[in-house]
Design a protein around this motif. Structure first.
Motif, mmCIF file in Angstrom:
data_model
loop_
_atom_site.group_PDB
_atom_site.id
_atom_site.type_symbol
_atom_site.label_atom_id
_atom_site.label_comp_id
_atom_site.label_asym_id
_atom_site.label_seq_id
_atom_site.Cartn_x
_atom_site.Cartn_y
_atom_site.Cartn_z
ATOM 1 N N THR A 57 0.813 -1.214 0.000
ATOM 2 C CA THR A 57 0.000 0.000 0.000
ATOM 3 C C THR A 57 0.847 1.265 0.000
ATOM 4 O O THR A 57 0.345 2.353 -0.296
ATOM 5 N N THR A 88 -3.897 -2.579 -5.792
ATOM 6 C CA THR A 88 -4.187 -2.138 -4.430
ATOM 7 C C THR A 88 -5.419 -1.234 -4.352
ATOM 8 O O THR A 88 -5.696 -0.656 -3.302
ATOM 9 N N THR A 111 -8.979 -0.252 -3.541
ATOM 10 C CA THR A 111 -9.884 -0.833 -2.554
ATOM 11 C C THR A 111 -11.270 -1.057 -3.144
ATOM 12 O O THR A 111 -11.659 -0.437 -4.140
ATOM 13 N N THR A 164 -8.755 -5.197 -1.132
ATOM 14 C CA THR A 164 -8.313 -4.710 -2.434
ATOM 15 C C THR A 164 -8.789 -5.619 -3.559
ATOM 16 O O THR A 164 -9.040 -6.809 -3.356
#
Length: 275
Positions: free
Chosen positions: A49, A68, A70, A107
């Motif tokens: 992240t 990554t 979300t 994610t």
């Protein structure tokens, strides 16, 4: 859950994190599954992240989704009106068996790489004919069709240390027509089956994706909309050992649901074609 075997967390990995990979490492993105069960074989976590990966990048060729990104960001994405198939973004996010807290951390890439039958990001990306970009520890890059990535329950084509960098969804798929059906035993339960039918813009074809009820995604393609008997025969032709068996449904139950929902999708797209 405390992971008591972890001795180090790499908070700021290199731009090509695979170069630092060693046995006993795990990629850390949302961590919603990683922290939910014991991980006795792990010694280090490499936090992805911290890398400057853009979550969602519209391009002339479609949409790039960073690994990554979300679930929350994907759900809130203001898609262009021409992307009619973008309705699947929200529908797939809503298929998560999770709270808003998980949405804020989980994610897209993590859900795909978990490779569970009910992974809704797998459903979404296979149905929209996406391609995955994979980075290897030696610096090489390869591309895999979303359909070919998951090979079974919690199994995929990733080699040790290989990482999913981004998902690319083509413009033509985003502009298509869609119909979907999903069944759960409870209102907020895990998917027993999740089917998506798509058509190219102005076309009469059918691309049917079956997930959750199968150990790996199944794609059935027709150049033109089939009749009910032909469609049912194609669903019945899915190998018996591909249908998933767990407390949410037996293989026979899931096959029955797939037949039923596939026909509903066929009728919906046929009606839309005549409208």
């Amino acid at each position: 859950m405390d992971l008591n075997t972890i001795t180090e967390v790499i908070r700021r990995p290199s731009e090509r994190p695979g170069a630092d990979w060693r046995e006993g490492d795990a990629w850390l993105a949302g961590g919603t599954w990683l922290y939910s069960v014991e991980q006795p074989d792990l010694r280090r976590l490499v936090d992805l992240t911290a890398l400057p990966w853009e979550p969602l990048v519209p391009t002339d060729d479609g949409l790039e989704i960073g690994a990554t990104c979300t679930v929350r960001d994907l759900y809130a994405f203001p898609r262009p009106e021409r992307w009619t198939a973008g309705i699947l973004f929200r529908k797939s996010c809503e298929a998560f068996l999770s709270s808003f807290k998980v949405w804020n951390a989980a994610t897209v890439g993590g859900n795909i790489c978990m490779s569970l039958p009910a992974g809704p990001m797998i459903t979404l990306t296979v149905a929209l004919e996406a391609r995955y970009e994979l980075w290897a520890p030696d610096g090489s890059v390869r591309f895999v069709d979303a359909l070919d990535f998951v090979t079974g329950d919690h199994r995929n084509v990733l080699a040790p240390g290989e990482i999913l960098r981004r998902v690319t969804v083509p413009e033509r798929a985003l502009r298509g027509r869609t119909a979907h059906r999903r069944f759960t035993l409870t209102r907020l339960g895990r998917s027993t089956v999740f089917l998506v039918g798509t058509q190219r813009p102005g076309g009469n074809d059918l691309l049917l994706t079956i997930t959750a009820g199968t150990t790996r995604p199944v794609r059935i393609a027709f150049d033109s909309l089939p009749d009910a008997r032909t469609l049912r025969g194609s669903v019945d032709a899915v190998p018996a050992d591909v249908w998933f068996d767990d407390p949410n449904g037996t293989p026979d139950h899931r096959r029955h649901l797939a037949r039923h929902f596939a026909e509903e999708i066929r009728r919906e797209l046929t009606a839309g074609d005549l409208a």
